[in-house]
Design a protein around this motif. Structure first.
Motif, short mmCIF file in Angstrom:
data_model
loop_
_atom_site.label_atom_id
_atom_site.label_comp_id
_atom_site.label_asym_id
_atom_site.label_seq_id
_atom_site.Cartn_x
_atom_site.Cartn_y
_atom_site.Cartn_z
N SER A 1 0.82 -1.21 0.00
CA SER A 1 0.00 0.00 0.00
C SER A 1 0.86 1.26 0.00
N ILE B 1 3.43 1.69 -2.00
CA ILE B 1 3.96 1.92 -3.35
C ILE B 1 2.81 2.22 -4.30
N GLU B 2 2.91 3.36 -4.97
CA GLU B 2 1.81 3.86 -5.80
C GLU B 2 1.58 2.98 -7.04
N ASP B 3 2.67 2.69 -7.76
CA ASP B 3 2.55 1.93 -9.01
C ASP B 3 2.27 0.45 -8.70
N ARG C 1 -8.03 -1.90 -9.95
CA ARG C 1 -6.92 -1.83 -10.90
C ARG C 1 -7.33 -1.80 -12.36
#
Lengths: 62, 244
Positions: B145, B147-149, B229
């Motif tokens: 959570s 890490i954005e990418d 996603r």
């Protein structure tokens, strides 16, 4: 109700404490999961509306 | 059945939607049967008295905590090796349920340990490695959570999960390798069970209920993750419309 059943030979607190907390964390998991889905759907809908507005405004200006 | 067909989020999303209610129903049914056996049919334990009834959740929860981790690490490995989106999503979907079962195993162990061993907690190999398992799950969730990418989050999480696999045999064999306060295995594939038959049945049925619950939860969660996603895709909007 039979009180012996709940007393469990003086160990009721330990046994019911185990079962109640287990039930509680399962309920928490389900509630969090529903919240996650609802939030994901909301973001999707907001983005779809935004995309629609942009195409509309593009059409009216061109 | 073509495995690759269902490995695509677009086909797995409706499949998971059809499957989860069945697993939830099986979990509820088996849970009720297991509780009935655990509290009504199974006799009082000759040595421990009534407090042993905690094992009907403790042992299944401990099994699930380890097994879910192995499945999660397996999906992580698949995701790293083949870059399949769905396997990474399945790994993320399993982690919270695994963490929940790990917490339950630790909590019920403490409540059972107090009247039986006279202590809530001891830093023995079994308990310490199970606590590390909880931190591995929480670390995996927190790392992903942070890490954005999503693709980088998947990769970082997968590396953490795979390194952490070493902890699973440590938990499982800890009671054999070291002298622990925690007792040895109650059920083994190689030896006759050390407990009464009704107790064993209660525990196995509760374990099956825990399985079904974990499958239902991870299917539901992977659906939420797919919505998060794949929200730019056309098929998802149509699938959500169809569900309404």
């Amino acid at each position: 109700m039979n009180t012996d059943f709940f007393a469990l030979g003086g160990h009721g607190l330990y046994v019911w404490g185990s079962y109640l907390v287990t039930a509680l964390v399962m309920v928490v998991e389900i509630v969090l999961l529903r919240h996650r889905r609802r939030q994901a759907v909301e973001i999707l809908q907001q983005e779809a509306e935004l995309a629609e507005e942009i195409t509309k405004s593009n059409e009216s200006t061109s | 059945m073509n495995f690759y067909h269902y490995a695509a989020p677009a086909t797995f999303y409706p499949l998971a939607g059809k499957l989860w209610p069945w697993f939830a129903a099986i979990a509820a049914l088996l849970g009720l049967i297991g509780l009935y056996i655990g509290f009504v049919v199974a006799p009082t334990d000759a040595q421990q008295g009534e407090v042993y009834r905690v094992i009907f959740i403790h042992v299944p929860a401990a099994w699930m905590s380890m097994f879910i981790y192995l499945v999660m690490a397996g999906y992580c490995a698949l995701g790293l090796a083949f870059k399949t989106r769905l396997s990474a999503m399945m790994a993320s979907a399993l982690a919270p349920t695994g963490a929940m079962f790990t917490f339950v195993a630790l909590w019920t162990g403490a409540l059972w340990g107090k009247p039986t061993w006279g202590t809530w907690w001891a830093w023995d190999a079994r308990m310490t490695s199970e606590l590390i398992l909880l931190f591995l799950y929480l670390g995996f969730i927190a790392l992903q959570s942070a890490i954005e990418d999503p693709r980088r989050a998947d990769r970082a999480g997968a590396v953490l999960a795979l390194v952490g696999v070493v902890n699973i045999p440590i938990i499982y064999f800890s009671v054999k390798w070291w002298n622990t306060l925690h007792q040895g295995a109650s059920v083994s594939l190689t030896a006759a069970p050390k407990m009464a038959e009704t107790m064993l049945w209660g525990m196995l049925i509760m374990a099956l209920a825990a399985w079904a619950y974990a499958i239902a939860m991870s299917l539901l969660r992977v659906r939420a993750i797919i919505i998060e996603r794949e929200r730019q895709t056309e098929w998802l909007v149509e699938a959500l419309e169809a569900e309404r």
